[in-house]
Structures are given as C-alpha cells and as structure tokens.
Design a protein around this motif. Sequence first.
Motif, mmCIF file in Angstrom:
data_model
loop_
_atom_site.group_PDB
_atom_site.id
_atom_site.type_symbol
_atom_site.label_atom_id
_atom_site.label_comp_id
_atom_site.label_asym_id
_atom_site.label_seq_id
_atom_site.Cartn_x
_atom_site.Cartn_y
_atom_site.Cartn_z
ATOM 1 N N PHE A 45 28.161 42.007 44.630
ATOM 2 C CA PHE A 45 27.870 41.405 43.321
ATOM 3 C C PHE A 45 26.903 40.223 43.442
ATOM 4 O O PHE A 45 26.015 40.041 42.602
ATOM 5 C CB PHE A 45 29.175 40.952 42.667
ATOM 6 C CG PHE A 45 28.998 40.294 41.329
ATOM 7 C CD1 PHE A 45 28.451 40.992 40.254
ATOM 8 C CD2 PHE A 45 29.365 38.963 41.137
ATOM 9 C CE1 PHE A 45 28.286 40.385 39.014
ATOM 10 C CE2 PHE A 45 29.205 38.352 39.909
ATOM 11 C CZ PHE A 45 28.661 39.055 38.835
ATOM 12 N N SER A 46 27.041 39.427 44.488
ATOM 13 C CA SER A 46 26.177 38.253 44.662
ATOM 14 C C SER A 46 24.754 38.660 45.009
ATOM 15 O O SER A 46 23.784 38.009 44.604
ATOM 16 C CB SER A 46 26.722 37.343 45.767
ATOM 17 O OG SER A 46 27.965 36.786 45.407
ATOM 18 N N PHE A 54 29.444 43.232 37.165
ATOM 19 C CA PHE A 54 30.651 43.066 37.965
ATOM 20 C C PHE A 54 31.526 44.314 37.878
ATOM 21 O O PHE A 54 32.077 44.791 38.877
ATOM 22 C CB PHE A 54 31.437 41.841 37.495
ATOM 23 C CG PHE A 54 32.625 41.508 38.351
ATOM 24 C CD1 PHE A 54 32.472 40.790 39.536
ATOM 25 C CD2 PHE A 54 33.900 41.903 37.983
ATOM 26 C CE1 PHE A 54 33.572 40.490 40.324
ATOM 27 C CE2 PHE A 54 35.004 41.606 38.753
ATOM 28 C CZ PHE A 54 34.841 40.892 39.941
ATOM 29 N N SER A 55 31.665 44.882 36.673
ATOM 30 C CA SER A 55 32.522 46.060 36.469
ATOM 31 C C SER A 55 31.990 47.258 37.238
ATOM 32 O O SER A 55 32.766 48.091 37.745
ATOM 33 C CB SER A 55 32.620 46.399 34.984
ATOM 34 O OG SER A 55 31.338 46.670 34.445
ATOM 35 N N GLU A 56 30.669 47.351 37.360
ATOM 36 C CA GLU A 56 30.066 48.471 38.084
ATOM 37 C C GLU A 56 30.383 48.382 39.582
ATOM 38 O O GLU A 56 30.741 49.374 40.222
ATOM 39 C CB GLU A 56 28.551 48.458 37.849
ATOM 40 C CG GLU A 56 27.825 49.628 38.503
ATOM 41 C CD GLU A 56 26.321 49.550 38.319
ATOM 42 O OE1 GLU A 56 25.595 50.174 39.129
ATOM 43 O OE2 GLU A 56 25.860 48.838 37.386
ATOM 44 N N LEU A 83 35.343 42.047 32.160
ATOM 45 C CA LEU A 83 35.194 41.099 33.264
ATOM 46 C C LEU A 83 33.735 40.666 33.453
ATOM 47 O O LEU A 83 33.468 39.640 34.084
ATOM 48 C CB LEU A 83 35.694 41.728 34.582
ATOM 49 C CG LEU A 83 37.166 42.142 34.642
ATOM 50 C CD1 LEU A 83 37.424 42.957 35.911
ATOM 51 C CD2 LEU A 83 38.053 40.904 34.635
ATOM 52 N N ASP A 84 32.810 41.460 32.882
ATOM 53 C CA ASP A 84 31.389 41.226 33.185
ATOM 54 C C ASP A 84 30.916 39.851 32.754
ATOM 55 O O ASP A 84 30.258 39.123 33.505
ATOM 56 C CB ASP A 84 30.527 42.309 32.514
ATOM 57 C CG ASP A 84 30.720 43.669 33.176
ATOM 58 O OD1 ASP A 84 31.170 43.696 34.348
ATOM 59 O OD2 ASP A 84 30.430 44.689 32.526
ATOM 60 N N GLN A 95 29.564 37.061 35.333
ATOM 61 C CA GLN A 95 28.127 36.832 35.263
ATOM 62 C C GLN A 95 27.853 35.361 35.026
ATOM 63 O O GLN A 95 26.921 34.775 35.600
ATOM 64 C CB GLN A 95 27.514 37.672 34.129
ATOM 65 C CG GLN A 95 25.994 37.678 34.133
ATOM 66 C CD GLN A 95 25.411 38.288 35.391
ATOM 67 O OE1 GLN A 95 25.850 39.343 35.829
ATOM 68 N NE2 GLN A 95 24.446 37.599 36.009
ATOM 69 N N LYS A 96 28.695 34.722 34.201
ATOM 70 C CA LYS A 96 28.546 33.289 33.921
ATOM 71 C C LYS A 96 28.744 32.474 35.205
ATOM 72 O O LYS A 96 27.972 31.558 35.505
ATOM 73 C CB LYS A 96 29.564 32.879 32.858
ATOM 74 C CG LYS A 96 29.477 31.427 32.406
ATOM 75 C CD LYS A 96 30.437 31.187 31.240
ATOM 76 C CE LYS A 96 30.285 29.771 30.684
ATOM 77 N NZ LYS A 96 30.689 28.731 31.621
ATOM 78 N N ILE A 97 29.787 32.824 35.995
ATOM 79 C CA ILE A 97 30.043 32.101 37.252
ATOM 80 C C ILE A 97 28.873 32.285 38.208
ATOM 81 O O ILE A 97 28.422 31.339 38.871
ATOM 82 C CB ILE A 97 31.348 32.606 37.897
ATOM 83 C CG1 ILE A 97 32.548 32.265 37.007
ATOM 84 C CG2 ILE A 97 31.547 32.022 39.297
ATOM 85 C CD1 ILE A 97 33.864 32.897 37.473
#
Length: 810
Positions: free
Chosen positions: A636-637, A643-645, A714-715, A719-721
């Motif tokens: 993800f990073s 995130f869900s994907e 959750l996305d 994504q915000k974080i």
Amino acid sequence: MYFKEDKMKILKFGGKSLANGKGIHKVINIIENKVGNGESITVVLSARGRSTDQLEEILDRAVNNESYQEQLQAFKQYQVDSYGDFKVDDEFKTLDKLFEGVSLLGDYSKRIKDQVLSQGEVISAKLLTHILKEKGINANFTDSRELIKTDGKFGEAQPLDKLSKENVVKHFKKYNGTTVNIVTGFIASNTKNETTTLGRNGSNYTAALLANYLDAEELQNFTHVSGIYTANPDLVSDAKKIERLSYTEANELAYFGANILHAKTIIPLIEKNIPLRILNTFDDQNNGTLITAENSSKGIKSLSVLENVSLINLEGRGLLGRVGVDARIFKALAYKNISVSIISQGSSERGIGLVVESEKAIEAKKVLKQEFEADFYKKDVNKITVANEVAVISIIGQDLSTFHRPYNALIKNQVIPLLFNNTVSGKNVSLVVYKAQLHKALNVIHGEIFGVAKKINIAVFGHGLVGGTLIDQILKSAKDIEKRKKIDLNIFAVANSRKILLNENGVDTNWKSIVEEGDSYQIKDVIKFADAHHLENLIAIDNTASKDFTDNYSVLIENGFDLVSSNKVANTLSFDFYKELRMKLEKHQKQYLYETNVGAGLPLIDTIKLLHLSGENITRIKGVFSGSLSYLFNTFSKEKRLFSEVLGEAINKGYTEPDPREDLCGNDVGRKLLILARELGLSNEFNDVNIHNLIPENLREGAADTFLKRLKELDSVYQKIKDEQKPNHVLRYIGDLHGDLFKEKGILDVKLVSVPESSALGQVKGSDSIFEIYTESYGDQPIVIQGAGAGAAVTARGVFGDILRLTEKS
C-alpha cells in the motif's frame, strides 16, 4: 582312542530347536550335512519344546492332588506324534509311577523332581537317535547319567571332574569313528547312581564338560537366535549381532543375565581354550557369534538383563560410618545360601541396597531383620524394605567416564534408576529399574550408546496448513537426517481436534486420509499408547491455535514429553500460568521450544534468550511482527492503489486469516510482543499491551462476509493517513517493547507508524518481518533480524528446527 583326523565338534541343540515341526527337521538336516561332510560330531540335546515346563506343571498339579492325566496324556502324545514306530514306554511308565506317588503323598523331594525332569532329555535323545538311524546314520543314544558323575546335591549338582572325565573318555573310546553320540543334556547321576540335574543352563553345561574332556575343536550352541546381540532383540528392535567376544566378555554377559550363556558354561571352555559359537538352528546362512580367548575391540558390548530379582533396601541413620555392616549382611545371607548379585550404598552410608533372587527375597528380609534386631532397637536401622517389581540392566563394557550419557538419557525419559553400581574393573555398570520401565530403559540406553540411530517419537497435534506441511517435511527428510545425524524421526501420532491416527512404527505419506478414519481420543490415550509401546524420547507438537489444547501441556510434561509449539496461546495466558509451566518443565527436566511463536522461522527468540542469559542488557525491541500486515502496508505504501484492493489481494493470496479482522485487530502482534517481554523476565499481562486496532469501530462487529463486502469503507481512512506522511516515508504496523526493562513490567505498544523509507523498517519488502534489538553494548546500533515472517512452509520449517534442536539436547 580313535577319532577322525579332525578334532571333534560338540553340537548342542536347545528345546525350541527340537520342537515338533520345522525345528526338529532342521536339526536333523544340520546333523546329516555335517556327517555328509565327514565331520566328527557329538550331539547334546535339551528336552524338546516346552517339555521341562510341562513336566513341572504336571508335578505341581499332582502334588496338589489335582487332575493331571489330561496334561500328562498331551505330553506323551507330543513326544511320539508323527514318529511312526517310535516307542518310549519305559519312560512313560516311570513318569506314571512318579506322578502317582507324588499325588498320593502330596509332596515330593528334589530327588524325585530330578527323576521326573530327566525324562524330557531321555525321550528327546532317544527320538533323535531313532530318526537318524532310520536315515542310515550310525547314531548312538548316550545317557549322560552313565558319564557325568556329581555330588549329591539334587537340583543343581556339581560334577566330579576326575571320575566324569574317565567315564567320558572310556565311552568315546568305545563309540568313536563314524558313530554320532546323541547325549542327554542337563542330567547326570551321583555316586549312588541316583539321577541328578545340573541346574540352570544344564544342557549347555553338559556340552561344555564334554568339550573339555574330549579336547573338542569347537562347541556349537544351536539356539533360536543368530548369536549374541547388543541387547535382547525381542525388547530392542535395533539390537545388532555381535560377531566376536572374548571369554571374559562372555563371562560378564553370562553373570549379568544373558539368556544364552551361563557363567559355569564358559569355565570348562576357558580351561582348554575351546571356541564357543552361538548359532541359529533356523538360519544356516548366519555365522553366529564366536567366543574365543582373544580380546575383541574395546568398548561397550551388550546390555544384559536380570528380571527375576528383588531389591532389598536397608536404611538407617545409625549406619553412618559404621564398620562391618556389609560383612554382617553377607554373612547372614550366606548362612541361608542366599546369593547377592549387586550391592550398593550411598556416600552417606544411610542406605544399602542389594539385589537377590525374587524367590529368596522374603527369606532374605527375615534373615536381615534377625541380624539387625539390636540395631532396630537402638534405632540405628529404621527399616528393611523389599521391591519385587524390579529388573537389573547391566551395560557390559561401560566405562564410568562416559556413563553420564546413558544415565542422562534415562533421566530425560523419566526412568529413574533405583540403584546403580560398577564392577571393580570399572568397565561394567549395573542399574536397577522398575520392571514396568525395563523395555523403555533398554531402548533408551541402547539408542544412546551403540551408534544406531536415536529414535525420536513425535506426536503432532493439528495438521492444518502448518501441521500438514510439517509432517510432509519430516517424512521427506527423515532418511537423510537418519543418515547424516543418526536420528530416526518417528511420527507415531497425528491428531486434529476430533480424530487421531496412532502407529508405533510411524505414519507414512497416506497419513491425511487415514486420520479422518481414525479414532476419537483424549490426551490420556496418547500417553497410554506411548507407555504401552515403550516409546522413548517423546516430543509433542502443538500446531493448533487452541487455548483448550494448552491445558494438556502439564500432563504431557509429567508423562515424559518435550514440547514444541507454533501455538502462541500458552505463552500469552496469565503470568501465573506462564511461571507454573516453567516450574513444571524444570521439575521434570523437559524442554519447551516455540521459536515460531514470533517471526515464524527466524532465529529471534533464540537470539534474545542468548543475549539475556549472557548478561547483555536489552533496552528495546521493535519491529514488524506480522507477515500479513507487512505485505499489506509495504504494498500500500509503495503502490498507488486503494487500501481495499491491496487487502483483497492479501486475502486471496492466503496471507491473512479468512476473516482479515483477526490480523487487522492487532491482537496477534500484541501476543508476539508479550512473548518477547516475558523472555526478558518481565511479568506483563496481555491487557498491558497498548494495541492500535486497525479496524474502524463501525466495522468490528458482524459476520466476516459482511465485513468483506464493506472493505471499500477502509479506503478513505488509510488514504488520509498515507497522504499526511512526511515525504519519503512509508507506513509500518509495528510492535514496540520499551521503557525501563529492568523493572517488573515494560511498555508494550502495537501501532501504525510512519518511518523513513531509508530506515531498516522502511526497507522491508513483501511479507518479510524485521526486528530491531537494542542493547546497552550496541547503543543506537540495533541487532537486526529480517526475513520471511509468514507462510505455512516457513513456519513448519521453524517447528522442524525446534524438533532438531531438541534431539541435539536429548
């Protein structure tokens, strides 16, 4: 005296060799072949089959005025069955008369018993003579009562050598050349021509005496085994045949209970330097064991067993420093003709143990009580006890300098010797053990000292992804490990929560389908199975994730199992349970290995233990503990994906549990961090761990299917974080043990953090785990351990490694 050019060979055949059927036919073939080869032979026979035992049983029935005719008739039928016109009417009439007299009197003497038992050998020799004559062999029935003269001690008479030798030489001068003398073993007669017997191993003794008197070339003792073994093959499946022994070694084996030999059998052979060969009647391709005057190679030769013995313990504080106690014991027992085979006392001299024949134990205790009556009164002696269910194991050739190896192996397998001593030469050690533990004790000692593969018996609980992979790994590697490390890994049990497959010889590659057809079980059934099959070096493997199964740990430890576990639960239950489990391990001297609890197959726990035990002060441990969450945040990073994907991909690849909330909640990382804290001696509980739950509150409840449908919620959160990080930073979900680690408790944090991409944590790839260990000596530079931290194959390999570590410690 005329003999063939070759010296004579004495052939002795035991009862099993002479039994009806295959046995007696093999004996006849052996004699025919030797005669056909022109060998000069004399044959000494025991009674056939169980004849001696049967005659004793009939005697017991007769003396108790019980019906014995049916047994006697069966005995007679066995002796003449299938042998045509063979008759031994005189011997049968003698037995009828003797048994009738015993039945009427309700008693019999040793003299009468010798007359009864002698008939077995007479019938045996007459039958073989009859068969050989029918085959055209010049056989001569020879009654040893006319040759061997003894004193008047019935039941265990001593030969009168000069007179016996004269008789033997005279007989063989008359019956020589092509004559094959068929001699009755075991029996003799006194100077009044009354029948006597030579006691235990009497037929072997007869053969040895003849070999001595005739200066024989060799005594060949034909039995039902192929020689002398490193242990009784019936008790130790790995026992190996010994090719050569010296008389001295054979004498030691005989003294300490080797069934095939008896000390008195060896002595006549030593006097004339006559070789003794132990052969198998039923295997003519085997050269057996040769016993000569020549010393064979040094080292441990064999394990001998004495079973019909009792251990007498004489205990008392007043024995401390007292001179002459041993002498009083021997004198008192000798007066009643009671022999002591082993005596041993502690350095404090407060206890003296001695081993006597079981049938004389009660009398021995009575005699000793009488001898030490005054000492009881003065309370110098507290008690005299008798332990009947014991056996003696003697390690022939054992040097005390290496005795710690078999001794430690026994202790590890929870076999505690009641007494041990060594001979004056220091080359033989004897142990007294409970008879119930004899089988296991023999296998443990034999596996430790004879260079054969040490058997490790494994019970695997849980055969899912990790457990199943582990079983397959062991089966695939077992032969190579046995060859390289002399360790035989034997999986004797495979179980899930409902069914179990048990096989003392080990499961094979079809184990999975058989388990499902197995039996329901409780843990006590596994323990009973291991006990019943005398399995040594036991290891229980917990590949479950079950709290309930950890309740079995204590009982497994108490019953001789070491533990290996990929199950983290036991190490994260209450600190009281944690301490109690360690105390039980220490008490029973068992090991508990769980390297895969943290970091799958990485050597993390071992490293921390080593640092801690060596006195290195560990000040902090932090890292990425979860392989599944490592993959999730690494991907993800790095990639511009939702995130869900990425989470869905991790689920599909099997990196997470079916319900990924079990990973995302952080409890698994929390448990792992707690395990490390406790390795440092901290007394933290699980509720001390500060866990950042990655699941938003509104998604924590409900069914797994519902959660999986709502992954897109959750996305926006993650994504915000991700967007709020500093440049060149990445997200990592870590465990962090810190604070003052010299206090009772440390600080345990499980949280999502943003770290520089260039840092050690930031450079982790894929599903790897990474751990940073900070110590006082290393300062700001941590010890870094990194590698695959998830996956069934990796975890199973880590469990396998723990098993092998245990085998090296055992």
